[in-house]
Design a protein around this motif. Structure first.
Motif, PDB file in Angstrom:
ATOM      1  N   ALA A 104       0.858  -1.180   0.000  1.00  0.00           N
ATOM      2  CA  ALA A 104       0.000   0.000   0.000  1.00  0.00           C
ATOM      3  C   ALA A 104       0.893   1.228   0.000  1.00  0.00           C
ATOM      4  O   ALA A 104       1.986   1.214   0.581  1.00  0.00           O
ATOM      5  CB  ALA A 104      -0.930   0.013   1.208  1.00  0.00           C
ATOM      6  N   ILE A 114      -1.852  -2.010   6.620  1.00  0.00           N
ATOM      7  CA  ILE A 114      -2.366  -3.143   5.849  1.00  0.00           C
ATOM      8  C   ILE A 114      -1.978  -4.443   6.540  1.00  0.00           C
ATOM      9  O   ILE A 114      -1.005  -4.506   7.303  1.00  0.00           O
ATOM     10  CB  ILE A 114      -1.844  -3.156   4.395  1.00  0.00           C
ATOM     11  N   PHE A 139      -3.504   0.229  -3.266  1.00  0.00           N
ATOM     12  CA  PHE A 139      -2.959  -1.070  -2.885  1.00  0.00           C
ATOM     13  C   PHE A 139      -2.743  -1.925  -4.125  1.00  0.00           C
ATOM     14  O   PHE A 139      -3.360  -1.716  -5.177  1.00  0.00           O
ATOM     15  CB  PHE A 139      -3.879  -1.791  -1.897  1.00  0.00           C
TER      16      PHE A 139
END
Length: 725
Positions: free
Chosen positions: A128, A221, A176
């Motif tokens: 990300a 993430i 992402f």
């Protein structure tokens, strides 16, 4: 460090290598970091990505080609490098031969930053990053954007600019992608290749990371998806500080992102930060404040035990009144490797220590435990060994890496010190001490840092530099700064006293909150009491040769002091980007700030706003005063500095005005910063009988200007435009 300074000067401060927080591998045997350097002789600088072997202390250059954001991807390194036409290359390679063996795993069609990685079960990685997105959600590339045919901007609502940037339709977004093993242009044939990035915020009207300072502390993430913070889209950011926490369930194979779920926290309607997943990705923690409009409210800790049920939240250390048990405000969170402990950074008595909190504490009575206190930590990296790798600075060291054991209190090992604990700068910890004096409010005590010259002698006396911090909800801490560094003033021959009066952080939330409706009240009285304490107890300070300096709120306080009795004890004052007129604060884009501080909107609380207005007391202004204000400061507009300078000039008070057209609230360009230091030191030194800095050094001499009192002359010397009248 390749330098050893005989004397710590602004040149040494500004040209010293600047090292990032360390990024250790899983067991802490190797540490990635970036370092930037600058040469005033060549007027140029460079940056490197390096890896430190903690056992041998050998540091190796991975690249000097502008790499940034280094992260471990297994036993290899991933970093970002600026590509052609405004793009960003994602490079991967081994630490032992990165320069020759790296390859491009992907290309991002924009300027990207704030990379985070998470290992997935199939051996791939989720990645990300943050980048600007156009209104349609696609990546915005500034170099490829068509040039506008008009320079006009039309706004139909507030928040037209922020910090140093005008608001445009483009917004920060989190993208992402998946890094999968497979054939690529690497000779190994088993390299990573990145899928097309997907905008996780597309179609949501959300912006994250939140400008201007949000980065990796605004999202995380894991195998279960993405968690992030963003401003509440239904509220105007000019008058509100509310931010929400959002969760998106991702498999990292999507070509579109699912709608994020708002993790609502009833009763907590202000800023949010530091969302972090547990090591297994099944739980998360974050920080949130209660009072909308108050950006210095206390951060409190929340845990989501199961991100699959984001409506189930556990408030840590909660109380029925919502205030919370712990009287400190954490700024950062990290999970331990086993997921049973939260590690925290929180201001405490002029430093930023490392704390630990059991996840099982919940609303129980066990408060966070102090693990290590050494200067001010700024990054936490738990290791697979169970130890904690932390980065930090101090008043004498601009970068240090430490190893902390959760089983013992204190630093287990100093992994690396960038300046050898200050000795490379000619500084020593023996120059630093602390004092306390009774405060203006009953029961309060005011803490101050004291920094003495390295040549200090007990039987001598030294002029005073009284430094007042900004904020006002901030503090002088045992930390390094390239903008307001006490050692720079001390090495000119001053004893520096840097107090933390009412409103400062790290001394309990009530002490911080007490500055509301008291801007020129309790803090000013604390400073007066500090002056009395210094006069009566610090006989090595010559109070007949004293100067005071401050920026932001500290600049406000200089203007306030100038109009009151304390202003007459100083030989000279320095205001950097300070408030001159409270009514002028209506030009700020952060209206929530003065509206909270002074009890409501200007039109409903005019008397309260003007109660602490420095402009009301300009009939008393008489002390020589240097005013500094830059054009890109949109929070405290340049009219504040100009008004103060014009007033001084109109009254015939000795004064100067320094401005930078390309700087914001801070002076960041190193050449500009050297000029800033030269002008400031010349000003204060001349008023206390010390040699001007421009007469002490080669760089200073290059900036020296001879006054010509006979005719106007516009001259550019040493980078400064000097209008001689």
């Amino acid at each position: 460090m390749t330098i050893r300074a005989a004397r710590f000067t602004p040149e040494v401060l500004l040209s010293a290598p600047r090292r990032s927080a360390g990024v250790p591998n899983a067991n802490g045997s190797k540490v990635l970091y970036t370092v930037s350097t600058y040469s005033f002789a060549e007027h140029s600088g460079g940056s490197e990505v390096r890896v430190l072997d903690t056992a041998t202390q050998e540091s190796t250059v991975l690249t000097d080609a502008g790499g940034s954001e280094p992260n471990w991807i297994g036993d290899q390194v991933l970093m970002l490098v600026s590509g052609s036409n405004g793009t960003t290359d994602v490079l991967v390679g081994p630490t032992n031969d990165f320069a020759n063996s790296n390859y491009t795993a992907g290309n991002i069609d924009a300027s990207a930053s704030s990379v985070k990685l998470a290992a997935l079960e199939d051996g791939s990685y989720a990645i990300a990053f943050a980048a600007l997105a156009k209104p349609d959600g696609s990546l915005y590339n500034a170099e490829k954007a068509p040039a506008p045919t008009s320079s006009g901007r039309l706004y139909r609502a507030m928040f037209v600019r922020h910090w140093d940037t005008w608001i445009t339709p483009n917004r920060n977004a989190i993208f992402f992608a998946k890094l999968s093993r497979g054939s690529s242009n690497s000779t190994s044939g088993n390299s990573y290749a990145m899928s097309d990035p997907v905008n996780a915020l597309k179609g949501t009207e959300l912006e994250s990371p939140v400008p201007p300072f949000g980065g990796t502390d605004h999202f995380d993430i894991s195998t279960s998806g993405l968690i992030f913070v963003a401003r509440d889209p239904d509220l105007n950011p000019a008058t509100n500080t509310k931010m929400n926490v959002y969760y998106s369930r991702l498999t990292f194979s999507e070509t579109t992102a699912p709608a994020p779920v708002n993790i609502s926290v009833p009763g907590f309607d202000s800023a949010a930060s530091s969302p972090v997943f547990s090591p297994n990705g099944m739980s998360a923690a974050f920080l949130k404040m209660r009072q909308n409009g108050y950006e210095s409210d206390k951060n409190q800790i929340f845990i989501v035990p199961d991100v699959g049920r984001p409506d189930s939240i556990v408030p840590m250390l909660a109380t029925a009144d919502g205030i919370g048990q712990w009287d400190r405000s954490p700024s950062s969170i990290a999970w331990s490797h086993d997921g049973q402990t939260l590690y925290l950074l929180a201001d405490d008595l002029g430093s930023v220590p490392l704390w630990s909190l059991s996840v099982n504490t919940g609303a129980g009575s066990r408060l966070p435990q102090l693990l290590a206190k050494q200067g001010s930590f700024n990054s936490i990296r738990p290791l697979s060994t169970g130890d904690v790798f932390v980065s930090g600075t101090s008043l004498v060291d601009n970068s240090a890496y430490y190893l902390v054991s959760p089983d013992a209190t204190g630093i287990q090992r100093v992994v690396s010190s960038n300046s050898r604990n200050g000795t490379a700068f000619g500084l020593s910890r023996s120059q630093v001490s602390e004092v306390w004096w009774p405060g203006a409010a009953n029961g309060t005590r005011i803490h101050a840092w004291v920094f003495k010259p390295s040549t200090f002698k007990e039987n001598a006396t030294y002029p005073l530099a009284y430094l007042i911090h900004g904020g006002p909800q901030s503090a002088w801490e045992d930390s390094w700064s390239t903008r307001w560094n006490p050692a720079v003033f001390a090495e000119q021959g001053y004893v520096v006293v840097a107090p933390n009066p009412t409103g400062s952080t790290g001394y309990g939330q009530a002490f911080t909150d007490a500055i509301q409706n008291q801007w020129g009240g309790l803090p000013y009285e604390d400073l007066v009491l500090g002056w009395e304490y210094i006069s009566q107890n610090m006989n090595y300070i010559d109070t007949d040769r004293a100067v005071a300096l401050g920026a932001s709120y500290g600049g406000y306080m200089m203007n306030w002091i100038q109009g009151h009795d304390l202003g007459r004890v100083f030989k000279a004052l320095v205001t950097h980007d300070g408030v001159f007129s409270m009514a002028g604060q209506m030009a700020s884009e952060e209206l929530y700030f003065p509206e909270r501080e002074f009890g409501g909107p200007f039109w409903n609380n005019t008397e309260n706003w003007l109660r602490w207005d420095p402009a009301r007391f300009t009939h008393n202004w008489a002390t020589p005063h240097l005013i500094i204000h830059s054009e890109l400061d949109y929070r405290l507009t340049i009219s504040e500095g100009l008004a103060a300078f014009h007033l001084l000039q109109d009254k015939g008070v000795e004064s100067q005005f320094l401005t930078f057209p390309d700087e914001n609230h801070w002076v960041l360009n190193r050449e500009n910063s050297l000029l800033w230091h030269t002008v400031v030191l010349d000003w204060i030194n001349a008023h206390v009988g010390l040699p001007k800095y421009s007469e002490q050094s080669s760089n200073g001499r290059a900036l020296k200007r001879e006054a010509d009192m006979t005719s106007p002359q516009d001259e550019v010397v040493g980078g400064i435009r000097d209008l001689k009248l």
